[in-house]
Scaffold this motif. Structure first.
Motif, PDB file in Angstrom:
ATOM      1  N   SER A 236       0.998  -1.002  -0.152  1.00 50.69           N
ATOM      2  CA  SER A 236      -0.171  -0.102   0.050  1.00 50.69           C
ATOM      3  C   SER A 236       0.986   1.167  -0.082  1.00 50.69           C
ATOM      4  O   SER A 236       1.730   1.329   0.587  1.00 50.69           O
ATOM      5  N   PRO A 237       0.359   2.305  -0.739  1.00 49.42           N
ATOM      6  CA  PRO A 237       1.367   3.512  -0.419  1.00 49.42           C
ATOM      7  C   PRO A 237       1.519   3.956   0.679  1.00 49.42           C
ATOM      8  O   PRO A 237       0.859   4.053   1.546  1.00 49.42           O
ATOM      9  N   SER A 238       2.804   4.627   0.994  1.00 45.34           N
ATOM     10  CA  SER A 238       3.136   4.838   2.478  1.00 45.34           C
ATOM     11  C   SER A 238       2.575   6.384   2.461  1.00 45.34           C
ATOM     12  O   SER A 238       3.030   7.111   1.730  1.00 45.34           O
ATOM     13  N   PRO A 239       1.859   6.779   3.753  1.00 47.02           N
ATOM     14  CA  PRO A 239       1.687   7.937   4.087  1.00 47.02           C
ATOM     15  C   PRO A 239       2.725   8.862   4.172  1.00 47.02           C
ATOM     16  O   PRO A 239       2.674   9.957   4.261  1.00 47.02           O
ATOM     17  N   SER A 240       3.740   8.237   4.509  1.00 44.44           N
ATOM     18  CA  SER A 240       4.808   8.950   5.018  1.00 44.44           C
ATOM     19  C   SER A 240       5.610   9.706   3.891  1.00 44.44           C
ATOM     20  O   SER A 240       6.474  10.627   3.955  1.00 44.44           O
ATOM     21  N   VAL A 241       5.209   9.464   2.661  1.00 48.71           N
ATOM     22  CA  VAL A 241       5.682  10.284   1.501  1.00 48.71           C
ATOM     23  C   VAL A 241       5.011  11.561   0.873  1.00 48.71           C
ATOM     24  O   VAL A 241       5.175  11.943   0.046  1.00 48.71           O
ATOM     25  N   THR A 242       4.084  11.894   1.802  1.00 43.44           N
ATOM     26  CA  THR A 242       3.255  13.019   1.696  1.00 43.44           C
ATOM     27  C   THR A 242       3.942  14.142   2.181  1.00 43.44           C
ATOM     28  O   THR A 242       4.023  14.458   3.120  1.00 43.44           O
ATOM     29  N   ALA A 243       4.804  14.817   1.092  1.00 43.94           N
ATOM     30  CA  ALA A 243       5.497  15.847   1.272  1.00 43.94           C
ATOM     31  C   ALA A 243       5.277  17.185   0.742  1.00 43.94           C
ATOM     32  O   ALA A 243       4.685  17.178  -0.327  1.00 43.94           O
ATOM     33  N   THR A 244       5.380  18.075   1.429  1.00 40.52           N
ATOM     34  CA  THR A 244       5.289  19.665   0.667  1.00 40.52           C
ATOM     35  C   THR A 244       6.306  20.261   1.025  1.00 40.52           C
ATOM     36  O   THR A 244       7.303  20.276   1.743  1.00 40.52           O
ATOM     37  N   ALA A 245       6.340  21.304  -0.009  1.00 40.82           N
ATOM     38  CA  ALA A 245       7.631  22.210  -0.017  1.00 40.82           C
ATOM     39  C   ALA A 245       7.234  23.615  -0.002  1.00 40.82           C
ATOM     40  O   ALA A 245       6.490  24.096  -0.610  1.00 40.82           O
ATOM     41  N   HIS A 246       8.374  24.232   0.795  1.00 41.23           N
ATOM     42  CA  HIS A 246       8.130  25.554   1.050  1.00 41.23           C
ATOM     43  C   HIS A 246       9.455  26.369   0.937  1.00 41.23           C
ATOM     44  O   HIS A 246      10.264  26.144   1.829  1.00 41.23           O
ATOM     45  N   GLY A 247       9.973  26.860  -0.107  1.00 44.32           N
ATOM     46  CA  GLY A 247      11.197  27.443  -0.276  1.00 44.32           C
ATOM     47  C   GLY A 247      12.322  26.259  -0.152  1.00 44.32           C
ATOM     48  O   GLY A 247      12.047  25.194  -0.956  1.00 44.32           O
ATOM     49  N   ARG A 248      13.130  26.306   0.705  1.00 45.84           N
ATOM     50  CA  ARG A 248      14.175  25.248   0.821  1.00 45.84           C
ATOM     51  C   ARG A 248      13.763  23.926   1.776  1.00 45.84           C
ATOM     52  O   ARG A 248      14.476  23.254   1.908  1.00 45.84           O
ATOM     53  N   THR A 249      12.412  24.296   2.348  1.00 46.94           N
ATOM     54  CA  THR A 249      11.966  23.372   3.235  1.00 46.94           C
ATOM     55  C   THR A 249      11.132  22.213   2.694  1.00 46.94           C
ATOM     56  O   THR A 249      10.267  22.465   2.188  1.00 46.94           O
ATOM     57  N   VAL A 250      11.500  20.834   3.030  1.00 50.59           N
ATOM     58  CA  VAL A 250      10.452  19.937   2.676  1.00 50.59           C
ATOM     59  C   VAL A 250       9.956  19.195   4.103  1.00 50.59           C
ATOM     60  O   VAL A 250      10.608  18.881   4.813  1.00 50.59           O
ATOM     61  N   THR A 251       8.458  19.120   4.133  1.00 49.75           N
ATOM     62  CA  THR A 251       8.018  18.835   5.299  1.00 49.75           C
ATOM     63  C   THR A 251       7.352  17.385   5.082  1.00 49.75           C
ATOM     64  O   THR A 251       6.322  17.436   4.302  1.00 49.75           O
ATOM     65  N   VAL A 252       7.828  16.416   5.539  1.00 48.88           N
ATOM     66  CA  VAL A 252       7.347  15.082   5.408  1.00 48.88           C
ATOM     67  C   VAL A 252       6.317  14.571   6.474  1.00 48.88           C
ATOM     68  O   VAL A 252       6.750  14.423   7.530  1.00 48.88           O
ATOM     69  N   ALA A 253       5.270  14.466   6.354  1.00 47.97           N
ATOM     70  CA  ALA A 253       4.221  14.192   7.309  1.00 47.97           C
ATOM     71  C   ALA A 253       4.332  12.571   7.866  1.00 47.97           C
ATOM     72  O   ALA A 253       4.558  11.676   6.936  1.00 47.97           O
ATOM     73  N   VAL A 254       4.223  12.555   9.036  1.00 46.22           N
ATOM     74  CA  VAL A 254       4.561  11.171   9.655  1.00 46.22           C
ATOM     75  C   VAL A 254       2.888  11.153   9.770  1.00 46.22           C
ATOM     76  O   VAL A 254       2.007  12.154  10.754  1.00 46.22           O
ATOM     77  N   SER A 255       2.164   9.920   9.852  1.00 41.69           N
ATOM     78  CA  SER A 255       0.760   9.608  10.221  1.00 41.69           C
ATOM     79  C   SER A 255       0.449  10.125  11.532  1.00 41.69           C
ATOM     80  O   SER A 255       1.097   9.762  12.554  1.00 41.69           O
ATOM     81  N   GLY A 256      -0.704  10.891  11.659  1.00 40.01           N
ATOM     82  CA  GLY A 256      -1.240  11.315  12.931  1.00 40.01           C
ATOM     83  C   GLY A 256      -1.650  10.119  13.846  1.00 40.01           C
ATOM     84  O   GLY A 256      -1.959  10.421  14.953  1.00 40.01           O
TER      85      GLY A 256
END
Length: 330
Positions: A236-256
């Motif tokens: 199953s696709p991993s939710p851990s690769v739901t990443a957003t980028a703002h400028g030079r920062t990538v925020t990788v969500a870890v399942s809540g």
């Protein structure tokens, strides 16, 4: 009959001394070149320490760290336990030294020295670390009760090596690496973060692409590989690769959610796996800072440790508790 000239032994001795001196000079020159390229100090670039603070550490190069992180990510993405990751890492340590090499015995290639002629895939596929790791795990999963077998036995049933006992010597290092790269041991992997020569594309998009490559895509399913005549199932696709980028920062969500993932690991371990994956890839992707769960690694004076940081409001609280923040140099 003329007598031997007494100058010949002396001349021969001078030639031997000259040759010895030349070898020493060549050795010194080679050492200086290596020191220049690596930055001196004999540093390997990356290091993993025991979570307990006691016992032996393991030092390796950024290239080795990247490959080890990929092997671990592919394993957990397929729901394989930490023991399977340790078996895979020990195998790669023995077969290639965690290097994606283009040569070997007969037609052996890559991290695991897999052979195209033996059905492991094409040369191009085997030279893809994620594919090679996936093929290793697919075969390992078919070994009955492999987690309970001695590591060298489990590895040998996949590899069919001519030297099966050789895997055992890598078990301590592989176990240490697996604990860090699956997130079981938090804040135990560090790298100096110096950019590699001829590094690939960098920046937030490169980080997201690398995350998808290692965590979010089943290379075996994509290439139509089969094991034992049956297609390898896609996780199953991993939710851990739901990443957003703002400028030079990538925020990788870890399942809540507190629910464990396919490998049975809690959220905190998934977060630490992502964080230490980013550090392992810091040289290739020009990553300058990684933060998770109130700890931060950064290039520079603190690159050999994870320091404690305070949250910076709502965004900082989320980054600390539920997401991994990766800051790139571009």
């Amino acid at each position: 009959m003329s007598e031997p000239s007494p100058t010949r032994p002396k001349r021969r001795g001078r030639l031997i001394r000259f040759a010895a001196a030349l070898l020493v000079l060549c050795g010194v020159a080679a050492y200086l070149v290596v020191q220049y390229v690596t930055g001196g100090g004999g540093a390997r670039g990356c290091k993993v320490v025991p979570a307990s603070g006691h016992g032996s550490s393991y030092e390796f190069t950024p290239e080795q760290a990247e490959n080890a992180a990929t092997i671990a990510a592919v394993g957990t993405g397929r729901g394989m336990p930490r023991r399977a990751v340790a078996i895979a890492l020990a195998t790669s340590l023995q077969e290639s030294g965690l290097l994606n090499i283009e040569h070997g015995d007969r037609d052996s290639l890559g991290l695991f020295q897999q052979r195209p002629s033996q059905g492991w895939g094409t040369e191009r596929q085997i030279m893809d670390p994620a594919y090679a790791a996936g093929m290793f795990y697919a075969h390992l999963a078919k070994v009955p009760d492999y987690p309970d077998l001695p590591l060298t036995v489990a590895a040998q049933r996949v590899q069919r090596s001519g030297y099966p006992e050789a895997y055992a010597k890598h078990e301590p290092d592989a176990t240490l690496l697996a604990a860090a790269l699956t997130g079981y041991a938090a804040a135990t992997l560090t790298c100096d973060g110096r950019p590699r020569h001829a590094a690939p594309a960098t920046g937030p998009q490169a980080v997201r692409d690398a995350l998808v490559r290692d965590f979010g895509r089943d290379a075996l399913q994509e290439t139509g590989a089969e094991v034992g005549g049956a297609p390898v199932p896609s996780p199953s696709p991993s939710p851990s690769v739901t990443a957003t980028a703002h400028g030079r920062t990538v925020t990788v969500a870890v399942s809540g959610s507190a629910k464990p993932d396919a490998a049975g690991r809690p959220e905190r371990e998934r977060g630490w796996q992502l964080a230490q994956w980013a550090v392992a890839n810091s040289s290739a992707l020009h990553i300058e800072r990684v933060s998770y769960a109130g700890r931060e690694w950064s290039v520079g004076g603190t690159s050999d440790q994870w320091r404690t940081v305070r949250s910076d409001g709502a965004g900082g609280a989320q980054s600390s508790a539920q997401a991994v923040r990766i800051v790139t140099g571009q």
